[in-house]
Enzyme design. Structure first.
Site, PDB file in Angstrom:
ATOM      1  CG  HIS A 207      -0.256   0.322   2.495  1.00 14.10           C
ATOM      2  ND1 HIS A 207       0.469  -0.617   3.180  1.00 14.10           N
ATOM      3  CD2 HIS A 207      -0.147   1.469   3.206  1.00 14.10           C
ATOM      4  CE1 HIS A 207       0.974  -0.069   4.271  1.00 14.10           C
ATOM      5  NE2 HIS A 207       0.625   1.190   4.308  1.00 14.10           N
TER       6      HIS A 207
HETATM    7  C1  UD1 Z   1      -2.132   5.541   6.007  1.00 19.31           C
HETATM    8  C2  UD1 Z   1      -0.830   6.003   6.633  1.00 19.31           C
HETATM    9  C3  UD1 Z   1       0.208   4.908   6.466  1.00 19.31           C
HETATM   10  C4  UD1 Z   1      -0.280   3.586   6.997  1.00 19.31           C
HETATM   11  C5  UD1 Z   1      -1.594   3.248   6.306  1.00 19.31           C
HETATM   12  C6  UD1 Z   1      -2.130   1.923   6.817  1.00 19.31           C
HETATM   13  C7  UD1 Z   1      -0.413   8.420   6.553  1.00 19.31           C
HETATM   14  C8  UD1 Z   1       0.451   9.451   5.942  1.00 19.31           C
HETATM   15  N1  UD1 Z   1      -0.332   7.197   5.995  1.00 19.31           N
HETATM   16  O1  UD1 Z   1      -1.898   5.413   4.607  1.00 19.31           O
HETATM   17  O2  UD1 Z   1       1.378   5.272   7.198  1.00 19.31           O
HETATM   18  O3  UD1 Z   1       0.681   2.591   6.746  1.00 19.31           O
HETATM   19  O4  UD1 Z   1      -2.516   4.300   6.575  1.00 19.31           O
HETATM   20  O5  UD1 Z   1      -3.283   1.522   6.206  1.00 19.31           O
HETATM   21  O6  UD1 Z   1      -1.106   8.701   7.490  1.00 19.31           O
HETATM   22  N2  UD1 Z   1      -9.310   4.878   1.836  1.00 19.31           N
HETATM   23  C9  UD1 Z   1     -10.530   4.253   1.807  1.00 19.31           C
HETATM   24  N3  UD1 Z   1     -11.065   3.875   3.010  1.00 19.31           N
HETATM   25  C10 UD1 Z   1     -10.446   4.085   4.198  1.00 19.31           C
HETATM   26  C11 UD1 Z   1      -9.212   4.751   4.195  1.00 19.31           C
HETATM   27  C12 UD1 Z   1      -8.644   5.125   3.011  1.00 19.31           C
HETATM   28  O7  UD1 Z   1     -11.114   4.029   0.774  1.00 19.31           O
HETATM   29  O8  UD1 Z   1     -10.994   3.706   5.253  1.00 19.31           O
HETATM   30  C13 UD1 Z   1      -8.679   5.262   0.554  1.00 19.31           C
HETATM   31  C14 UD1 Z   1      -8.959   6.688   0.135  1.00 19.31           C
HETATM   32  O9  UD1 Z   1      -9.085   6.711  -1.238  1.00 19.31           O
HETATM   33  C15 UD1 Z   1      -7.695   7.421   0.543  1.00 19.31           C
HETATM   34  C16 UD1 Z   1      -6.624   6.354   0.367  1.00 19.31           C
HETATM   35  O10 UD1 Z   1      -7.274   5.122   0.671  1.00 19.31           O
HETATM   36  O11 UD1 Z   1      -7.456   8.544  -0.239  1.00 19.31           O
HETATM   37  C17 UD1 Z   1      -5.454   6.543   1.272  1.00 19.31           C
HETATM   38  O12 UD1 Z   1      -5.830   6.683   2.646  1.00 19.31           O
HETATM   39  P1  UD1 Z   1      -4.940   7.574   3.658  1.00 19.31           P
HETATM   40  O13 UD1 Z   1      -5.441   7.453   5.037  1.00 19.31           O
HETATM   41  O14 UD1 Z   1      -4.754   8.936   3.093  1.00 19.31           O
HETATM   42  O15 UD1 Z   1      -3.500   6.893   3.562  1.00 19.31           O
HETATM   43  P2  UD1 Z   1      -3.090   5.354   3.574  1.00 19.31           P
HETATM   44  O16 UD1 Z   1      -2.519   5.026   2.255  1.00 19.31           O
HETATM   45  O17 UD1 Z   1      -4.183   4.481   4.089  1.00 19.31           O
END
Ligand code: UD1
Length: 364
Positions: A207
């Site tokens: 991821h």
């Molecule tokens: C975040 C953390 C990362 C951690 C990861 C674990 C930061 C900078 N990054 O990254 O360190 O390893 O979580 O999972 O805080 N999304 C969904 N549903 C959700 C959450 C996210 O669909 O419940 C999608 C959205 O499109 C979002 C993307 O995933 O834009 C990324 O989510 P985000 O929380 O921004 O970062 P992660 O890649 O999950």
């Protein structure tokens, strides 16, 4: 009564805070421990399932910030947490890990003069292109109490000029959760549900933006999975970020039938998948630690790790995220030439108790 508030936001935070919440029960006559969820992760599979699996109470506060750019997400957490600090003024705030919610809440709380602890302090990848590295550096610079999981963390903080009395080498609360949930993982039926036998599959998680937000890199990694699938079944629980890109770029149809894409697993089921895997291929931070504690071979497809103890004494190998390097590491393990690995110091299931004891002595 003193009020201690722990912050969770993203998936890897939940298992770090759950044991801290339990550990404060021993101080219930003087301390109320509450949980705040920023809502950085909001899908049921990325959030609710973890509360259930870890026996965490519903959070006392929920900010519902959702996704966005780093600045948007961090800013929304700060605005929401500002209100909580202003209106409910906790005596002490605990932030864990390195996600956007971690720095956002630490920064907000210290400006209110609230004492802040950073759990999992001092880790460094020395790769400033990782958003987590920036979050770690900034949080460590402003937190009052720094709780550390491995010796490298102590060394980095001392090098950065942090006073020794603020640094507490306590072990790893993520491993506390692992000890807590392992009996349930042993009873999980996830392997039967997806139809795999123990030790007969590779478990994959990917991821990191550097691996999955770049189309060529993600295509290359999919090629790697297809090649691994020639030797063993591949089980791949897919993070929403990765799922989105796989869909958008039409990559799904290129996957071999022996690569099983499944939804993100809950905590207990994921532990069950890890403990019975032939090996794990990941770019996660926490999974490097969990596989080390379980002594399951782990290949980390990244250029750096902020958790060097997992490579120095654990089962983790760090490989450059290219086809040749990953496949060579896979062959080494499948040919039975992997390292057995040792469990790091203080990863004994009691880190949260040590943290609660130190914080309660400071709160009183
Ligand atoms: C975040 C953390 C990362 C951690 C990861 C674990 C930061 C900078 N990054 O990254 O360190 O390893 O979580 O999972 O805080 N999304 C969904 N549903 C959700 C959450 C996210 O669909 O419940 C999608 C959205 O499109 C979002 C993307 O995933 O834009 C990324 O989510 P985000 O929380 O921004 O970062 P992660 O890649 O999950």
């Amino acid at each position: 009564m003193k009020r201690v508030l722990s912050v969770v936001g993203a998936r890897p935070n939940f298992m770090k805070v759950a044991p801290i919440h339990r550990a404060f029960a021993a101080f219930a006559d003087t301390i109320v421990h509450e949980i705040l969820h920023t809502g950085q992760h909001y899908d049921a599979s990325m959030s609710d399932a973890f509360f259930r699996d870890l026996d965490m109470p519903q959070p006392s506060y929920f900010l519902g910030v959702g996704s966005g750019s780093h600045a948007e997400q961090t800013a929304r957490v700060m605005i929401g947490f500002d209100e909580v600090c202003r209106d409910h003024r906790p005596d002490y705030v605990i932030v864990v890990g390195d996600v956007n919610s971690t720095i956002a809440c630490a920064l907000t709380a210290v400006k209110y003069g609230i004492r802040v602890a950073h759990v999992e302090a001092g880790l460094r990848s020395f790769d400033r292109a990782m958003p987590e590295e920036i979050n770690r550096l900034a949080t460590d610079a402003i937190a009052d109490d720094l709780f550390v999981t491995e010796q490298s963390g102590v060394d980095h903080l001392l090098h950065d000029g942090v006073a020794r009395e603020r640094i507490h080498f306590v072990g790893n609360t993520m491993i506390d959760s692992l000890h807590y949930a392992l009996p349930r993982a042993e009873r999980s039926s996830i392997l039967q549900t997806i139809g795999v036998a123990p030790q007969s599959y590779a478990l994959i998680t990917l991821h990191r933006p550097s691996n999955v937000d770049d189309r060529d890199q993600l295509n290359m990694l999919i090629d790697v999975l297809n090649i691994i699938a020639l030797r063993t079944t591949v089980v791949f629980p897919v993070h929403p970020r990765t799922r989105k890109n796989i869909r958008e770029w039409g990559i799904e149809e290129r996957l071999s039938a022996k690569v099983m894409l499944i939804d993100p697993a809950g905590y207990v089921d994921f532990l069950a998948l890890m403990r019975s895997a032939a090996f794990v291929l990941t770019d996660s931070g926490g999974i490097q630690e969990e596989t080390t504690a379980l002594r399951i071979p782990c290949i980390t497809a990244r250029t750096t790790t902020e958790r060097p103890v997992t490579v120095e004494i654990g089962t983790n190998v760090l490989v450059h995220p290219d086809k040749g390097s990953i496949l060579q590491a896979v062959d080494t393990i499948l040919d039975g030439k992997g390292r057995p690995g040792l469990v790091p110091e203080l990863w004994d299931g009691h880190a949260a108790e040590r943290i609660a004891a130190i914080i309660s002595s400071q709160c009183l």
